[in-house]
Design a protein around this motif. Structure first.
Motif, PDB file in Angstrom:
ATOM      1  N   THR A 747      -7.651   7.982  -1.299  1.00 41.81           N
ATOM      2  CA  THR A 747      -6.378   7.278  -1.529  1.00 41.81           C
ATOM      3  C   THR A 747      -6.420   5.955  -0.778  1.00 41.81           C
ATOM      4  N   VAL A 748      -6.127   4.862  -1.480  1.00 42.17           N
ATOM      5  CA  VAL A 748      -6.098   3.541  -0.860  1.00 42.17           C
ATOM      6  C   VAL A 748      -4.645   3.116  -0.706  1.00 42.17           C
ATOM      7  N   GLU A 749      -4.266   2.838   0.549  1.00 45.11           N
ATOM      8  CA  GLU A 749      -2.901   2.394   0.820  1.00 45.11           C
ATOM      9  C   GLU A 749      -2.847   0.859   0.762  1.00 45.11           C
ATOM     10  N   ILE A 750      -1.887   0.359  -0.001  1.00 43.99           N
ATOM     11  CA  ILE A 750      -1.700  -1.084  -0.132  1.00 43.99           C
ATOM     12  C   ILE A 750      -0.286  -1.434   0.310  1.00 43.99           C
ATOM     13  N   THR A 751      -0.094  -2.670   0.725  1.00 42.97           N
ATOM     14  CA  THR A 751       1.229  -3.099   1.169  1.00 42.97           C
ATOM     15  C   THR A 751       2.027  -3.637  -0.010  1.00 42.97           C
ATOM     16  N   GLU A 752       3.337  -3.788   0.229  1.00 40.51           N
ATOM     17  CA  GLU A 752       4.199  -4.319  -0.820  1.00 40.51           C
ATOM     18  C   GLU A 752       3.809  -5.749  -1.207  1.00 40.51           C
ATOM     19  N   GLY A 753       3.198  -6.473  -0.254  1.00 41.51           N
ATOM     20  CA  GLY A 753       2.815  -7.844  -0.552  1.00 41.51           C
ATOM     21  C   GLY A 753       1.868  -7.951  -1.731  1.00 41.51           C
ATOM     22  N   GLY A 773     -10.601   6.172 -10.544  1.00 43.09           N
ATOM     23  CA  GLY A 773     -10.054   7.484 -10.212  1.00 43.09           C
ATOM     24  C   GLY A 773      -9.466   7.519  -8.823  1.00 43.09           C
ATOM     25  N   VAL A 774      -9.499   6.414  -8.118  1.00 41.99           N
ATOM     26  CA  VAL A 774      -8.939   6.331  -6.772  1.00 41.99           C
ATOM     27  C   VAL A 774      -7.420   6.311  -6.864  1.00 41.99           C
ATOM     28  N   ARG A 775      -6.756   7.096  -5.973  1.00 43.78           N
ATOM     29  CA  ARG A 775      -5.301   7.104  -5.933  1.00 43.78           C
ATOM     30  C   ARG A 775      -4.803   5.881  -5.142  1.00 43.78           C
ATOM     31  N   LEU A 776      -3.709   5.270  -5.599  1.00 43.49           N
ATOM     32  CA  LEU A 776      -3.115   4.123  -4.923  1.00 43.49           C
ATOM     33  C   LEU A 776      -1.773   4.523  -4.343  1.00 43.49           C
ATOM     34  N   SER A 777      -1.577   4.187  -3.050  1.00 40.65           N
ATOM     35  CA  SER A 777      -0.330   4.502  -2.359  1.00 40.65           C
ATOM     36  C   SER A 777       0.277   3.199  -1.856  1.00 40.65           C
ATOM     37  N   LEU A 778       1.598   3.056  -2.065  1.00 40.04           N
ATOM     38  CA  LEU A 778       2.306   1.852  -1.624  1.00 40.04           C
ATOM     39  C   LEU A 778       2.891   2.118  -0.245  1.00 40.04           C
ATOM     40  N   ASP A 779       2.331   1.433   0.782  1.00 38.07           N
ATOM     41  CA  ASP A 779       2.689   1.678   2.177  1.00 38.07           C
ATOM     42  C   ASP A 779       3.957   0.920   2.551  1.00 38.07           C
ATOM     43  N   ASP A 780       4.701   1.456   3.538  1.00 34.41           N
ATOM     44  CA  ASP A 780       5.885   0.800   4.119  1.00 34.41           C
ATOM     45  C   ASP A 780       6.902   0.418   3.057  1.00 34.41           C
ATOM     46  N   PHE A 781       7.110   1.260   2.072  1.00 38.97           N
ATOM     47  CA  PHE A 781       8.042   0.937   0.988  1.00 38.97           C
ATOM     48  C   PHE A 781       9.453   0.803   1.553  1.00 38.97           C
ATOM     49  N   GLY A 782      10.147  -0.262   1.068  1.00 35.58           N
ATOM     50  CA  GLY A 782      11.527  -0.484   1.483  1.00 35.58           C
ATOM     51  C   GLY A 782      11.678  -1.543   2.544  1.00 35.58           C
ATOM     52  N   THR A 783      10.556  -2.042   3.099  1.00 36.69           N
ATOM     53  CA  THR A 783      10.650  -3.050   4.158  1.00 36.69           C
ATOM     54  C   THR A 783      10.417  -4.465   3.647  1.00 36.69           C
ATOM     55  N   GLY A 784       9.915  -4.599   2.420  1.00 36.56           N
ATOM     56  CA  GLY A 784       9.587  -5.934   1.902  1.00 36.56           C
ATOM     57  C   GLY A 784      10.452  -6.307   0.725  1.00 36.56           C
ATOM     58  N   TYR A 785       9.818  -6.973  -0.285  1.00 33.50           N
ATOM     59  CA  TYR A 785      10.564  -7.484  -1.433  1.00 33.50           C
ATOM     60  C   TYR A 785       9.947  -6.951  -2.717  1.00 33.50           C
ATOM     61  N   GLU A 798       1.791   6.946  -5.439  1.00 33.25           N
ATOM     62  CA  GLU A 798       2.454   7.431  -4.226  1.00 33.25           C
ATOM     63  C   GLU A 798       3.143   6.259  -3.540  1.00 33.25           C
ATOM     64  N   ILE A 799       4.325   6.559  -2.954  1.00 40.07           N
ATOM     65  CA  ILE A 799       4.993   5.565  -2.111  1.00 40.07           C
ATOM     66  C   ILE A 799       5.282   6.207  -0.769  1.00 40.07           C
ATOM     67  N   LYS A 800       5.234   5.356   0.304  1.00 34.96           N
ATOM     68  CA  LYS A 800       5.431   5.867   1.655  1.00 34.96           C
ATOM     69  C   LYS A 800       6.699   5.255   2.240  1.00 34.96           C
ATOM     70  N   LEU A 801       7.615   6.113   2.662  1.00 33.43           N
ATOM     71  CA  LEU A 801       8.851   5.684   3.310  1.00 33.43           C
ATOM     72  C   LEU A 801       8.514   5.279   4.738  1.00 33.43           C
ATOM     73  N   ASP A 802       8.817   4.021   5.103  1.00 36.52           N
ATOM     74  CA  ASP A 802       8.385   3.479   6.385  1.00 36.52           C
ATOM     75  C   ASP A 802       9.058   4.207   7.545  1.00 36.52           C
ATOM     76  N   ARG A 803       8.285   4.292   8.656  1.00 35.70           N
ATOM     77  CA  ARG A 803       8.753   5.008   9.841  1.00 35.70           C
ATOM     78  C   ARG A 803       9.988   4.367  10.468  1.00 35.70           C
TER      79      ARG A 803
END
Length: 885
Positions: A747-753, A773-785, A798-803
């Motif tokens: 799984t590769v985590e990418i930022t909202e940018g 076939g690599v899974r993509l996860s959107l990191d820190d969702f909700g902190t950007g634009y 996948e999306i990740k709710l920021d800490r």
């Protein structure tokens, strides 16, 4: 001899002295002797040639046979009326007589008659000179004079001796001489003077030697001493035998043309010497006023906003010109416009009649002639400004550039009621062209200077210009024993705006920031853009308290949301301040120390300012050393990955692990990820660290799978720079295939940018990575634009709710609302939702109530080394049920 025989046997039978007869026979002129009965008694050889008759045809015949038939009746009547004394009437006179030959040709003779008494009888001897060629030349000259007198060019004709034999009326008008003052004089002696071109004079004196005409220019002089530039075209005239007879000279007055040429040359030389625009405009006015008496010139500049700025009016009072400064060209412009004032940007849109000459010419884009300022309605509102100065008329012409834009006006003022002459029109045409050339050159230089010394985006001074400004400010402060401040400003999180909304939005944000910065400064202060999101502000004559107050005002101004693409973006900045002289005595030191203080402001939480202190130098030096150490550690394999478990919220089963980089250095000890990742970004190591993490995580995951350790997926964080690298899919294939790891395990985590990156290759790279076939996860969702449209169209699983939302779940209803919204969005889009930073049971229960899929945080386990994770997994197998209960 036959001639003697002919004479000795003439009808009268008289004998003439042999010597006299021989002399008359040899005469080059025709000699005809007539007796008292008007019969020809002698007809010499020259007479035979002149009349084209043999003497035998003529001797003994009435002299009337030598007279053309057309005039014989007149001749006979004259003889009959004066019989006995007809010839006496002509004795002592010279008359021209027409001669018609038998072959039809015609000649003209000049007849001189003498009376001779011989043997008691009266005879008349007619001496006739062939004047045919002279008469023809005279007739040609007469015809030529008729034509020459009708032309406006001066014409003179000179003979073999270069003496004037003819001049036309235009010649006398041009040079001021009467005809009788000219005739018989040499043109060179008459017209040449002190400034005449000596070589031209020599060529004119040699005109008889030239077989062809020539055209020459020189300065000549009129009778009153006036200098007159002339162009002389001289053509020689030869007779049938090729002998030079006359020279015809046509003279044109080119004074105005030469004056215009001199004006153009003088102004072009000034342009080439890089004189300023006001200097060139003044030169044009002065040159024109010198060659056009009675004219007062004015040059006005119209800038791109339609505002007028006087450039030159050397003969007009200064207060008159200054009254025009700041006028706006519009439908109701005055002498040259309507006065601009604060909040009066719409002045140029006032509906009404055009007024004034210059303003109207600029508005209409065409010449405006006002012959009487006192009565012309265009000047009604403004004539009281001009009339007291004695200005009676004004003619204004717009100065148009190559693109058609009106960039100014060129005006003639007169103290008499009148319009322009043809000479004025030609002069203005030349001047308008010169003014346009000078303005275009000025604007081109200004544009080049703008490109060289000013930022093209914001219009602020750039780094090059800033250096000179700081040096000048330091010199003034040192000379006057004053202090000054340098503020180094860096926009916080600007990269996020560029990454999420695109570079056009980032540019718009920078332009607005520049505008707000300028509004907070005094007139003498300077703000410059170094590049990117960095700005430098120079505060002259500034104490620390004032510098702090300015920094606070700037931060407050930037805190007001900025509208970009219908979005209101909050902006903050970090500002570092250095002071002269205590923080440095030169440009380099002050900039370096302000930059160091700016980083301290960022470390203090951003959105604030800090003054430089010597301690900051130590911190900056440490940052440099840390960058070098990080590079060395990466090369030596001293970085390591720790793995933090992710558990399923409903079952407690392992969902996967996130690989997190850790660095322990012999000198710096354990360095926090936030610190060394920031250093990696500054030093350009972030891509290399990401590629290392990708290879190491795949290696470790493959090893666990070979040992039967059941971990479904491993997540690796990659920066936006990785997705701008077209080789990223290739790197992932190498990292997985080299260790035999299926791509679906990664799984590769990418930022909202990345979602809003406008780099053309980014979206294609994302698709290619997902295609592996690599899974993509959107990191820190909700902190950007983030754009929901992008999330729904790109292959995100996948999306990740920021800490940051976890900390306030128990106390902040907004945090709970955001968390709820993110989970609902993820579920509605069919995406797995991972909540980061879960540390308490209350947080876990709240997220379970939202039906969040996966939880991650210290409540379950921190990030651990690979061996520690293995132990943790082994120890929790029997406790899964307890964790879920």
């Amino acid at each position: 001899m036959q001639d003697e025989h002919s004479v000795s046997h003439d009808r009268t039978g008289r004998q003439v002295d042999g010597v006299l007869i021989a002399a008359l026979e040899q005469s080059i002129d025709a000699v005809v002797i007539i007796d008292g009965r008007n019969e020809v008694s002698f007809f010499n050889a020259a007479a035979e040639r002149l009349w084209g008759r043999d003497r035998n045809e003529v001797l003994g015949q009435n002299v009337r046979m030598l007279v053309p038939e057309a005039v014989r009746p007149h001749h006979d009547g004259y003889v009959n009326a004066n019989r006995g004394g007809a010839s006496d009437k002509l004795v002592g006179t010279i008359v021209e007589v027409p001669i018609h030959r038998p072959d039809g040709t015609r000649r003209v003779g000049s007849l001189s008659l003498s009376r001779i008494r011989a043997d008691g009888e009266i005879h008349y001897a007619a001496f006739v000179k062939d004047m045919t060629d002279d008469v023809r030349r005279r007739e040609d000259l007469y015809l030529l004079s008729l034509v020459a007198n009708e032309t406006d060019r001066a014409v003179i004709i000179t003979d073999e001796r270069q003496k004037i034999v003819y001049c036309n009326a235009a010649f006398t008008q041009l040079f001021g001489y009467q005809r009788d003052e000219v005739m018989g004089r040499m043109p060179v002696a008459l017209l040449a003077g002190r400034h005449s071109d000596r070589e031209v004079v020599r060529q004119l004196n040699r005109v008889a030697r030239n077989q062809h005409g020539m055209t020459l220019e020189t300065i000549s002089y009129g009778k009153d001493g006036r200098e007159i530039w002339i162009s002389v075209t001289v053509n020689p005239v030869f007779d049938a035998g090729g002998v030079f007879r006359h020279a015809v000279s046509v003279i044109a007055n080119v004074t105005e043309t030469r004056q215009t040429q001199v004006l153009q040359q003088t102004v072009l030389e000034a342009v080439a010497k890089d004189q300023t625009l006001p200097e060139i405009a003044t030169l044009i006015c002065q040159q024109v006023e010198a060659i056009a008496p009675g004219v007062m010139c004015s040059v006005l500049r119209v800038d791109r906003d339609g505002i007028i700025h006087p450039l030159a009016s050397p003969s007009l009072p200064e207060h008159y010109s200054q009254a025009l400064e700041g006028l706006i060209v519009g439908p109701q412009t005055g002498s040259c416009g309507t006065k601009a004032s604060a909040g009066d940007a719409a002045c140029s849109l006032i509906v009404g009649p055009q007024t004034g000459s210059c303003g109207t010419a600029a508005w209409r884009g065409e010449p405006v002639v006002v012959e009487d300022i006192a009565t012309d309605p265009l000047w009604t509102p403004y004539k009281e400004l001009a009339l007291p100065l004695g200005l009676a008329a004004c003619w204004s012409t717009p100065i148009k550039l190559k693109d058609g834009r009106v960039a100014g006006t060129f005006a003639f003022y007169f103290r008499e009621k009148r319009g322009p002459s043809a000479w004025h029109e030609r002069l203005v045409e030349a001047c308008v062209h010169l003014c346009a050339l000078a303005i275009e050159r000025h604007e081109e230089k200004a544009h080049i200077a703008q490109l060289a010394y000013f930022d093209t985006l914001t219009g602020l001074p750039n780094r090059t210009r800033l250096g000179g400004e700081i040096d000048e400010c330091i010199a003034r402060a040192a000379n006057e024993n004053r202090r000054m401040a340098v503020l180094f400003l860096d926009v916080d999180h600007f990269k996020d705006v560029n990454d999420t909304l695109g570079h056009s939005a980032g540019d718009a944000l920078l332009v607005e920031i520049a505008r707000r910065l300028q509004k907070q400064l005094r007139a003498g202060d300077i703000v410059s853009r170094l590049g990117g999101d960095e700005f430098v502000i120079i505060l002259d004559d500034c104490e620390a308290t004032h510098a702090s107050a300015v920094a606070d005002r700037i931060l407050a101004a930037l805190a007001q949301p900025i509208e970009i693409d219908t979005m209101a973006l909050p902006v903050s900045a970090s500002i570092g301040i250095s002071l002269f002289p205590e923080d440095g005595g030169d440009r380099e030191a002050l900039l370096k120390h302000a930059d160091t203080a700016m980083y301290e402001a960022k470390n203090a939480g951003r959105g604030t300012h800090r003054f430089f202190s010597p301690e900051m130098n130590r911190i900056a030096q440490e940052r440099l050393l840390m960058g070098a150490a990080l590079s060395e550690s990466l090369a030596l394999g001293l970085l390591e990955l720790h793995y933090q478990p992710q558990v399923e919220a409903d079952s407690g089963a392992i969902h996967g692990v996130e690989a997190l980089a850790r660095w322990r250095h012999p000198a710096f000890g354990d360095v926090s990820p936030a610190r060394f990742i920031a250093v990696a970004e500054e030093c350009g190591l972030i891509e290399a660290i990401g590629e290392w993490a990708l290879r190491e995580a795949c290696r470790q995951m493959a090893e666990w799978r070979r040992r039967g350790l059941e971990i479904p997926t491993v997540s690796v964080n990659l920066s936006p720079l990785h997705f701008r690298n077209r080789r990223l899919p290739e790197l992932i294939v190498e990292a997985t295939s080299n260790v035999g790891l299926p791509a679906g395990v990664l799984t590769v985590e990418i930022t909202e940018g990345i979602m809003m990156d406008d780099c053309p290759s980014t979206a294609a790279t994302i698709e290619q990575v997902a295609g592996l076939g690599v899974r993509l996860s959107l990191d820190d969702f909700g902190t950007g634009y983030s754009s929901l449209a992008s999330i729904s169209t790109l292959p995100i699983e996948e999306i990740k709710l920021d800490r940051s939302f976890m900390r306030d779940l128990g106390t902040d209803k907004n945090a709970r609302a955001v968390a709820s919204a993110v989970v609902r969005i993820g579920r509605s889009l069919g995406l797995t939702v991972v909540a980061e930073g879960v540390e308490t049971e209350a947080q876990r229960r709240f997220l379970q109530g939202l039906r969040c899929h996966v939880l991650q945080g210290y409540l379950f386990a921190p990030a651990m080394r690979a061996g520690e994770l293995e132990s943790w997994l082994a120890g929790r197998r029997g406790n899964v049920e307890h964790q879920v209960a």
